[in-house]
Design a protein around this motif. Structure first.
Motif, short mmCIF file in Angstrom:
data_model
loop_
_atom_site.label_atom_id
_atom_site.label_comp_id
_atom_site.label_asym_id
_atom_site.label_seq_id
_atom_site.Cartn_x
_atom_site.Cartn_y
_atom_site.Cartn_z
N SER A 121 0.79 -1.30 -0.01
CA SER A 121 -0.19 -0.30 -0.19
C SER A 121 0.65 1.37 -0.03
O SER A 121 2.05 1.13 0.39
CB SER A 121 -1.02 -0.16 1.30
OG SER A 121 -1.72 -1.25 1.30
N GLY A 155 -9.52 4.13 2.90
CA GLY A 155 -8.27 3.44 1.71
C GLY A 155 -8.49 4.04 0.44
O GLY A 155 -8.14 3.33 -0.65
N ARG A 159 -9.04 0.36 -2.77
CA ARG A 159 -8.66 -0.59 -1.69
C ARG A 159 -9.07 -1.91 -2.36
O ARG A 159 -9.89 -2.15 -3.07
CB ARG A 159 -9.20 -0.46 -0.36
CG ARG A 159 -10.74 -0.44 -0.17
CD ARG A 159 -11.48 -0.41 1.06
NE ARG A 159 -10.64 -1.62 1.99
CZ ARG A 159 -10.39 -1.53 3.33
NH1 ARG A 159 -10.85 -0.43 3.89
NH2 ARG A 159 -10.05 -2.41 3.87
N LYS A 172 -5.78 -1.13 2.56
CA LYS A 172 -6.22 0.13 1.75
C LYS A 172 -5.09 0.58 1.02
O LYS A 172 -3.86 0.12 1.16
CB LYS A 172 -6.49 1.10 3.27
CG LYS A 172 -7.56 0.62 4.19
CD LYS A 172 -7.36 1.87 5.10
CE LYS A 172 -8.37 1.36 6.44
NZ LYS A 172 -8.46 2.58 7.41
N TRP A 173 -5.41 1.85 0.38
CA TRP A 173 -4.56 2.37 -0.77
C TRP A 173 -3.45 1.56 -1.23
O TRP A 173 -2.48 1.80 -1.51
CB TRP A 173 -3.71 3.65 0.43
CG TRP A 173 -4.65 4.25 1.25
CD1 TRP A 173 -5.28 5.37 0.86
CD2 TRP A 173 -4.60 3.99 2.70
NE1 TRP A 173 -5.78 5.66 1.96
CE2 TRP A 173 -5.43 4.98 3.22
CE3 TRP A 173 -3.73 3.28 3.84
CZ2 TRP A 173 -5.64 5.18 4.60
CZ3 TRP A 173 -4.00 3.55 4.92
CH2 TRP A 173 -4.96 4.37 5.57
N VAL A 174 -4.10 0.33 -1.80
CA VAL A 174 -3.11 -0.48 -2.70
C VAL A 174 -2.52 -0.04 -3.94
O VAL A 174 -3.20 1.00 -4.71
CB VAL A 174 -4.23 -1.74 -2.99
CG1 VAL A 174 -5.24 -1.29 -4.03
CG2 VAL A 174 -3.16 -2.71 -3.51
#
Length: 206
Positions: A121, A155, A159, A172-174
């Motif tokens: 992430s 996220g 996400r 999250k926030w991949v």
């Protein structure tokens, strides 16, 4: 972080009961909530939509690089699923919009020896799942929740959602998805949390 590692050492919330997802909607030891609690590592990265990038690489024949407009142009899916956090709360009937994980993996054309997935992430968080788990029909990379863009705290802009596992397995926030031959435990997995994370088997800790 230290508190959550202490929970793992103490076996916090463990009931010793196993559930059956075909019968039991609420996994053992969980409490139903109506809101969506916020949990992170203390940093919520600000990822501007125009700067977001997704890479799918590793043991693939066709590495994928996507901007957010390119991601949004892919075939979209809507999935309704429950989510279960290892910190004890569960929330029913979450409506997600995004791209199915199996469609993204198909674009990358995984090599025959690929067996596991490692996620990274924007905040540096990592986690891992078997490739077969990532390819389940209800797994997606979501950009919207309940009809609105996923917020930064949850996220956004994108996400992962793996509803069959505890939520720490849904980063999250991949930004990076790597296919591997061998498993690579992530942030919480090397800090006392279970490598699989099945809520009905109470796989909270290793």
């Amino acid at each position: 972080m230290a508190t959550k590692q202490a929970w793992a050492r103490a076996g916090r919330l463990l009931t010793g009961v196993h559930g059956n997802p075909a019968v039991d909607r609420l996994p053992p030891g969980q409490t139903l909530v109506q809101d969506w609690p916020v949990l992170d590592l203390g940093v919520q990265p600000e990822v501007a939509p125009e700067k977001w990038r997704l890479r799918i690489e590793g043991l693939v024949q066709a590495p994928v690089r996507l901007t957010l407009p390119e991601f949004m142009a892919l075939p979209q899916a809507e999935i309704v699923s429950d989510i279960h956090c290892v910190t004890q709360w569960s929330r029913y009937d979450n409506r997600w919009q995004g791209v199915l994980a199996r469609d993204l993996v198909a674009m990358a054309r995984p090599k025959e020896e690929a067996r596991f997935v490692a996620f990274t992430s924007y905040d540096g968080y990592t986690t891992n799942v078997p490739l077969a788990e990532f390819l389940e029909e209800d797994v997606l990379l979501a950009h919207a929740w309940e009809g609105a863009p996923i917020t930064r705290q949850h996220g956004g802009p994108v996400r992962v959602v793996l509803p069959r596992l505890y939520l720490w397995k849904s980063p999250k926030w991949v930004t990076r998805i790597e296919l591997l031959r061998d498993d690579r435990p992530g942030f919480w997995e090397v800090r006392g949390y279970h490598n699989n994370g099945d809520p009905w088997q109470e796989e909270r800790y290793g």
